[in-house]
Design an enzyme around this catalytic site. Structure first.
Site, short mmCIF file in Angstrom:
data_model
loop_
_atom_site.label_atom_id
_atom_site.label_comp_id
_atom_site.label_asym_id
_atom_site.label_seq_id
_atom_site.Cartn_x
_atom_site.Cartn_y
_atom_site.Cartn_z
N GLU A 363 4.87 36.28 20.31
CA GLU A 363 4.31 35.05 20.91
C GLU A 363 2.80 34.94 20.69
O GLU A 363 2.04 34.50 21.55
CB GLU A 363 4.74 34.91 22.37
CG GLU A 363 6.26 34.81 22.46
CD GLU A 363 6.82 34.28 23.74
OE1 GLU A 363 6.12 33.59 24.48
OE2 GLU A 363 8.01 34.56 24.01
N1 COS Z 1 -1.29 22.61 22.41
C1 COS Z 1 -1.17 21.45 21.73
N2 COS Z 1 -1.49 21.32 20.44
C2 COS Z 1 -1.98 22.39 19.79
C3 COS Z 1 -2.15 23.63 20.43
C4 COS Z 1 -1.79 23.72 21.79
N3 COS Z 1 -1.90 24.85 22.48
N4 COS Z 1 -2.66 24.50 19.54
C5 COS Z 1 -2.80 23.83 18.38
N5 COS Z 1 -2.39 22.56 18.54
C6 COS Z 1 -2.37 21.48 17.57
C7 COS Z 1 -3.80 21.16 17.09
O1 COS Z 1 -4.44 20.25 17.97
C8 COS Z 1 -3.53 20.55 15.75
O2 COS Z 1 -3.13 19.21 15.87
P1 COS Z 1 -4.09 17.97 15.42
O3 COS Z 1 -4.34 18.18 13.95
O4 COS Z 1 -3.29 16.77 15.74
O5 COS Z 1 -5.33 18.11 16.24
C9 COS Z 1 -2.32 21.33 15.27
O6 COS Z 1 -1.69 21.88 16.40
C10 COS Z 1 -2.67 22.43 14.29
O7 COS Z 1 -3.62 23.24 14.92
P2 COS Z 1 -4.69 24.07 14.10
O8 COS Z 1 -5.35 23.22 13.09
O9 COS Z 1 -5.55 24.77 15.10
O10 COS Z 1 -3.72 25.07 13.33
P3 COS Z 1 -3.96 26.47 12.66
O11 COS Z 1 -3.13 26.54 11.45
O12 COS Z 1 -5.43 26.76 12.54
O13 COS Z 1 -3.27 27.49 13.70
C11 COS Z 1 -2.94 28.81 15.63
C12 COS Z 1 -3.53 27.55 15.03
C13 COS Z 1 -3.42 30.06 14.90
C14 COS Z 1 -3.43 28.85 17.05
C15 COS Z 1 -1.39 28.70 15.59
O14 COS Z 1 -0.92 28.68 14.27
C16 COS Z 1 -0.70 29.82 16.33
O15 COS Z 1 -0.63 29.80 17.56
N6 COS Z 1 -0.15 30.79 15.59
C17 COS Z 1 0.63 31.85 16.18
C18 COS Z 1 2.05 31.43 16.33
C19 COS Z 1 2.83 32.43 17.09
O16 COS Z 1 2.62 32.63 18.26
N7 COS Z 1 3.76 33.07 16.37
C20 COS Z 1 4.68 33.95 16.99
C21 COS Z 1 6.01 33.29 16.96
S1 COS Z 1 6.86 33.29 18.43
S2 COS Z 1 7.44 35.13 18.64
#
Ligand code: COS
Length: 380
Positions: A363
């Site tokens: 997560e």
């Molecule tokens: N709530 C709502 N929207 C969100 C958000 C949140 N918590 N986090 C990101 N977003 C949205 C952003 O606002 C963006 O949308 P807009 O372009 O409309 O503004 C979109 O999602 C993409 O976000 P971002 O550009 O920040 O994407 P990145 O590729 O830089 O990645 C992270 C962001 C690293 C935070 C994300 O990919 C992540 O959480 N990765 C880990 C996933 C994970 O937990 N994997 C394990 C699987 S489950 S065991």
């Protein structure tokens, strides 16, 4: 900040503590060894209302707050993190996601059974090449009018073999990047949906982790969650809450390991006295206790933010990061305090140490939490 628990929350906490001691503890070592899914215990947890804790009573849930859920996660995880991850995924990722963003038909169709544990759910985001980099979805869901055709592979899916309902994240329109991703409800048994072999894991070995393969799987349009292209936001929003559940799991693992180490240090003698009387051990216990209390504050704060309708992206990420690091550190020290006994299964701490590791990975890894935290503080 006031974390004084209500009568109801104290009762729920006690119920989870009793359940963990009476039903999870017997057999936990054997289930870990044999990688045996806690089928009977999951059924009992469903009856106790632990599988749909925050779901509205109108959908057969317990209608409780996030803090109560966190208290339950903490108590279960002190004893059996394999069972608590099943609770966490079903509550935070599946039930919460469906209840918050699903249609009335989807809720009626799935939530009652999920919330009562008649069936359990799985959340399918990770892929062989998209774990942390979650926007790089290779699984496709091609729009065919009244249905989608799903193709691809998902990896490391908790409840992968035992779930009946799977929330699958897939790319519909590659040109649109993360705005072209959808979340679809896929039922077990849908033609073309295959479940791969169970993973042989370091920790949480009683939980059921699989790869999933989708080959030309037809998914009706009414199974999409939210508007077209909402899938990535759905995943992010859902995971933000999931991180509070995993933070509570990490807190529980740390607290469970600490309690065992504390008891052991009061009975084990070396150099003519109980080992807790040696400063080398007493200082370890002091550090462990302090870190657990700090983690507990962060976890409860994140839960309270969610319950108050505040944004919990930052507090949830901080809670998960700190609690996971604490779990690993405290469980490792608990093994150290147990010495040779800590290295054998009967004393439980080696399992807690192995179970702690995953909390730094799933997560969102600790590194991903630091991305979320740093972006948040730099933006504000
Ligand atoms: N709530 C709502 N929207 C969100 C958000 C949140 N918590 N986090 C990101 N977003 C949205 C952003 O606002 C963006 O949308 P807009 O372009 O409309 O503004 C979109 O999602 C993409 O976000 P971002 O550009 O920040 O994407 P990145 O590729 O830089 O990645 C992270 C962001 C690293 C935070 C994300 O990919 C992540 O959480 N990765 C880990 C996933 C994970 O937990 N994997 C394990 C699987 S489950 S065991």
């Amino acid at each position: 900040m006031n974390f004084s628990l209500t009568e109801e929350q104290l009762m729920i906490q006690q119920a989870a503590r009793d359940f963990a001691q009476n039903e999870l503890l017997p057999g936990v070592i054997d289930r870990d060894e044999a990688q045996k899914f806690p089928k009977e215990q999951v059924k009992q947890m469903g009856e106790l209302g632990f599988l749909g804790m925050m779901v509205n009573e109108k959908y057969s849930g317990s209608g409780l707050d996030t803090l109560s859920y966190v208290l339950v996660m903490e108590e279960l995880s002190k004893v059996d993190a394999s069972s608590s991850v099943i609770v966490s995924v079903n509550n935070s990722l599946v039930c919460w996601g469906l209840e918050t963003y699903g249609t009335e038909e989807q809720k009626e169709k799935y939530l009652h059974r999920l919330a009562t544990g008649q069936i359990i759910g799985a959340f399918c985001l990770s892929e062989p090449e998209a774990g942390s980099d979650a926007t790089s979805q290779k699984t496709t869901a091609i729009d065919k009018g009244d249905h989608y055709v799903l193709n691809g592979t998902k990896n490391w899916i908790t409840n992968g073999g035992t779930a009946e309902v799977y929330l699958v994240i897939a790319q519909t329109d590659k040109e649109k990047g993360h705005k072209g991703i959808n979340a679809l409800i896929v039922e077990k048994g849908t033609p073309g949906f295959e479940i791969g072999p169970k993973e042989n894991k370091l920790g949480i070995r009683g939980s059921d982790t699989h790869s999933l393969m989708f080959t030309d799987v037809k998914v009706p349009k009414e199974n999409r969650i939210g508007e077209d292209g909402f899938g990535f936001k759905f995943a992010m929003k859902t995971l933000a809450g999931g991180r509070i559940g995993i933070a509570a799991q990490a807190l529980g693992i740390a607290a469970g390991a600490y309690e065992l180490a504390l008891q052991y240090s009061k009975v084990r003698k070396a150099f003519g006295t109980e080992i807790c009387n040696h400063q080398a051990i007493a200082f370890k216990l002091a550090d462990m206790h302090t870190k657990i209390q700090a983690a507990r504050h962060l976890v409860y704060q994140a839960a309270c933010d969610k319950d108050a309708g505040e944004n919990y992206d930052l507090s949830g990420a901080m809670a998960k990061l700190y609690a996971a690091e604490t779990a690993m550190e405290v469980a490792t020290e608990a093994v150290q305090i147990h010495g040779g006994n800590g290295f054998v299964k009967e004393y439980h701490v080696e399992r807690l140490m192995r179970d702690a590791k995953i909390t730094q990975i799933y997560e969102g890894t600790s590194e991903i939490q630091k991305i979320v935290i740093s972006r948040s503080i730099l933006r504000d």
